[in-house]
Write an enzyme that holds these catalytic residues in place. Structure first.
Site, mmCIF file in Angstrom:
data_model
loop_
_atom_site.group_PDB
_atom_site.id
_atom_site.type_symbol
_atom_site.label_atom_id
_atom_site.label_comp_id
_atom_site.label_asym_id
_atom_site.label_seq_id
_atom_site.Cartn_x
_atom_site.Cartn_y
_atom_site.Cartn_z
ATOM 1 N N LEU A 1 -10.027 6.068 14.342
ATOM 2 C CA LEU A 1 -10.013 4.658 13.930
ATOM 3 C C LEU A 1 -10.913 4.420 12.718
ATOM 4 C CD1 LEU A 1 -10.026 2.888 17.440
ATOM 5 C CD2 LEU A 1 -8.064 3.554 16.042
ATOM 6 N N THR B 1 3.199 15.340 1.881
ATOM 7 C CA THR B 1 3.688 14.353 0.915
ATOM 8 C C THR B 1 4.412 15.017 -0.253
ATOM 9 O OG1 THR B 1 2.890 12.814 -0.768
ATOM 10 C CG2 THR B 1 1.309 14.439 -0.025
ATOM 11 N N ASP B 2 5.325 14.276 -0.874
ATOM 12 C CA ASP B 2 5.980 14.777 -2.092
ATOM 13 C C ASP B 2 4.977 14.878 -3.243
ATOM 14 O OD1 ASP B 2 5.641 12.035 -2.586
ATOM 15 O OD2 ASP B 2 7.724 11.675 -3.182
ATOM 16 N N TYR C 1 -6.348 13.194 -3.607
ATOM 17 C CA TYR C 1 -5.545 13.030 -2.390
ATOM 18 C C TYR C 1 -4.494 14.128 -2.290
ATOM 19 C CZ TYR C 1 -1.572 11.448 0.407
ATOM 20 O OH TYR C 1 -0.523 11.400 1.294
ATOM 21 N N ASN D 1 7.815 0.951 -10.509
ATOM 22 C CA ASN D 1 6.989 -0.037 -9.813
ATOM 23 C C ASN D 1 7.358 -1.454 -10.252
ATOM 24 O OD1 ASN D 1 5.695 1.989 -8.488
ATOM 25 N ND2 ASN D 1 3.852 1.965 -9.760
HETATM 26 P P1 NAD Z 1 -2.793 5.677 7.301
HETATM 27 O O1 NAD Z 1 -3.928 5.712 6.349
HETATM 28 O O2 NAD Z 1 -2.096 4.381 7.550
HETATM 29 O O3 NAD Z 1 -3.267 6.226 8.733
HETATM 30 C C1 NAD Z 1 -4.117 7.356 8.849
HETATM 31 C C2 NAD Z 1 -4.633 7.400 10.279
HETATM 32 O O4 NAD Z 1 -5.437 8.597 10.415
HETATM 33 C C3 NAD Z 1 -5.509 6.209 10.656
HETATM 34 O O5 NAD Z 1 -5.141 5.727 11.935
HETATM 35 C C4 NAD Z 1 -6.915 6.802 10.672
HETATM 36 O O6 NAD Z 1 -7.782 6.137 11.587
HETATM 37 C C5 NAD Z 1 -6.654 8.243 11.074
HETATM 38 N N1 NAD Z 1 -7.705 9.156 10.603
HETATM 39 C C6 NAD Z 1 -8.182 9.259 9.323
HETATM 40 N N2 NAD Z 1 -9.169 10.161 9.292
HETATM 41 C C7 NAD Z 1 -9.310 10.665 10.551
HETATM 42 C C8 NAD Z 1 -10.174 11.648 11.152
HETATM 43 N N3 NAD Z 1 -11.121 12.282 10.428
HETATM 44 N N4 NAD Z 1 -10.026 11.919 12.465
HETATM 45 C C9 NAD Z 1 -9.096 11.256 13.209
HETATM 46 N N5 NAD Z 1 -8.283 10.302 12.707
HETATM 47 C C10 NAD Z 1 -8.384 10.021 11.390
HETATM 48 O O7 NAD Z 1 -1.786 6.793 6.781
HETATM 49 P P2 NAD Z 1 -0.188 6.812 6.809
HETATM 50 O O8 NAD Z 1 0.336 6.092 5.635
HETATM 51 O O9 NAD Z 1 0.285 6.429 8.173
HETATM 52 O O10 NAD Z 1 0.083 8.369 6.551
HETATM 53 C C11 NAD Z 1 0.089 9.289 7.638
HETATM 54 C C12 NAD Z 1 0.342 10.694 7.107
HETATM 55 O O11 NAD Z 1 1.586 10.738 6.397
HETATM 56 C C13 NAD Z 1 -0.724 11.200 6.132
HETATM 57 O O12 NAD Z 1 -0.966 12.559 6.416
HETATM 58 C C14 NAD Z 1 -0.087 11.052 4.764
HETATM 59 O O13 NAD Z 1 -0.579 12.010 3.860
HETATM 60 C C15 NAD Z 1 1.374 11.282 5.106
HETATM 61 N N6 NAD Z 1 2.332 10.612 4.203
HETATM 62 C C16 NAD Z 1 2.272 9.257 4.028
HETATM 63 C C17 NAD Z 1 3.198 8.635 3.193
HETATM 64 C C18 NAD Z 1 3.189 7.128 2.988
HETATM 65 O O14 NAD Z 1 3.956 6.619 2.143
HETATM 66 N N7 NAD Z 1 2.386 6.366 3.726
HETATM 67 C C19 NAD Z 1 4.176 9.391 2.543
HETATM 68 C C20 NAD Z 1 4.206 10.777 2.758
HETATM 69 C C21 NAD Z 1 3.275 11.372 3.597
#
Ligand code: NAD
Length: 333
Positions: free
Chosen positions: A36, A137-138, A163, A262
């Site tokens: 969290l 991620t892409d 990132y 965008n």
């Molecule tokens: P987000 O930032 O909304 O959620 C990340 C979650 O991880 C949060 O609930 C946070 O509390 C938890 N977290 C962070 N650090 C932590 C730690 N040290 N220990 C335990 N929990 C931890 O992210 P999201 O947008 O839901 O993305 C999730 C995954 O999908 C990521 O790995 C991201 O790289 C990947 N991703 C996201 C997208 C996008 O468009 N959002 C696209 C491609 C890939």
């Protein structure tokens, strides 16, 4: 029997994923590991986290190696969908430290825990009962020119932000655990997601908030950076397909073939708000304000999704125009 560990289940994609799969008959127990951070909210799982008999919440930081091992061992985890990460590019530019410790070290701790508990060793066939799906991620592929073909799974990695570099590094660790220890891993590289429960700091929520509050809409640079937008429900469906049907050791691109600058995206949101909220006064495009570009801003991302389509029969169901309209309509008036 599937004792599934979802990391980052209180975040944007994780909470949508848990909502989508928690009642799947294959799942015996779903353990949600999340510490969290500012991005994680248990409210994203209202109606599930405190009541659903299969859902077990573990408030654990991935950076705590012993605790990660305890969770994998005590819950007898058989499958992992690893989402937890620091995920906001702008934050990685102003303060990359947490991106290294969570995205790289945290992934390493999870890999080690699964290696130990699943007892995988070199020279052994991957255990068929276990799966470790790492969500990436892409952006790990870097940036495309306007006329370049989309990235395929064999495109070389060329991450440009702290990132994407931290995600690429974690992908490499995952790959190495398959090759060295036979850990049954899978990797997905997905394009930009949109949908409910996205953190307010991300582009689409920022624009919608600005529009509703009649505040300036910040647009980086010339606004002509291109992203491929996928509805989060389609991403989650793809993750389930890859977890259950993907080939171990492989990676799969996930995207919507829905490339937009965008600026085009923001124009669309402005016009939608003008149509759906006439009481706000219209002429929303006048709120657009260009701000200095993000450092190292990638110009274009796009992925070829033929592999997941052909091997697993997945394809996106939402078209962007309908998906974004539904999202705004469901925010209430
Ligand atoms: P987000 O930032 O909304 O959620 C990340 C979650 O991880 C949060 O609930 C946070 O509390 C938890 N977290 C962070 N650090 C932590 C730690 N040290 N220990 C335990 N929990 C931890 O992210 P999201 O947008 O839901 O993305 C999730 C995954 O999908 C990521 O790995 C991201 O790289 C990947 N991703 C996201 C997208 C996008 O468009 N959002 C696209 C491609 C890939």
């Amino acid at each position: 029997m599937m004792n599934l560990l979802v990391t980052g289940g209180a975040g944007f994609i994780g909470s949508n994923l848990i909502r989508q799969i928690i009642d799947k008959p294959e799942i015996t127990k779903l353990v949600n590991l999340d510490c969290l951070t500012y991005a994680g909210r248990l409210e994203n799982l209202d109606g599930i986290h405190d009541v659903h008999p299969r859902h077990h919440f573990e408030k654990v930081d991935l950076r705590d190696k012993a605790e990660v091992r305890r969770v994998v061992r005590d819950h007898d985890i058989t499958h992992v969908i690893h989402l937890a990460a620091e995920s906001h590019v702008d934050r990685s530019i102003t303060g990359p430290g947490d991106f290294i410790t969570t995205n790289i070290n945290g992934t390493f701790h999870l890999l080690e825990a699964c290696r130990e508990v699943w007892n995988t060793t070199a020279n052994r066939e991957p255990r068929t009962a276990n799966r470790f799906l790492h969500v990436s991620t892409d952006e790990a592929y870097g940036s495309l020119g306007l006329n370049d073909p989309p990235f395929t799974e064999s495109s070389p990695y060329a991450p440009n932000s702290p990132y994407s570099a931290s995600k690429a590094a974690s992908d490499m660790l995952v790959r190495s655990y398959h090759h060295t220890y036979g850990l049954p891993t899978l990797i997905t590289n997905c394009s930009n997601n949109y949908g409910p429960r996205q953190h307010p700091e991300k582009l689409i929520p920022v624009v919608i908030h600005s529009l509703l509050a009649r505040q300036p809409i910040p647009v980086y640079g010339d606004g002509l950076n291109i992203r491929d937008w996928l509805h989060v429900d389609d991403h989650c469906a793809a993750l389930w397909v890859v977890l259950t049907r993907g080939r171990v050791g492989e990676s799969y691109n996930i995207g919507a073939h829905n490339e937009l600058t965008n600026l085009a995206l923001i124009h669309h949101l402005c016009d939608l708000i003008d149509e759906l909220r006439p009481g706000l006064g219209g002429n929303s495009r006048a709120l657009i304000t260009f701000v200095p570009d993000r450092l190292g801003h990638d110009r274009r991302y796009a992925v070829d999704v033929s592999k997941i389509k052909q091997e697993n029969g997945w394809c996106p169901h939402y078209d962007f125009i309908t998906g974004i309209r539904r999202m705004i309509e469901s925010r209430g008036r």
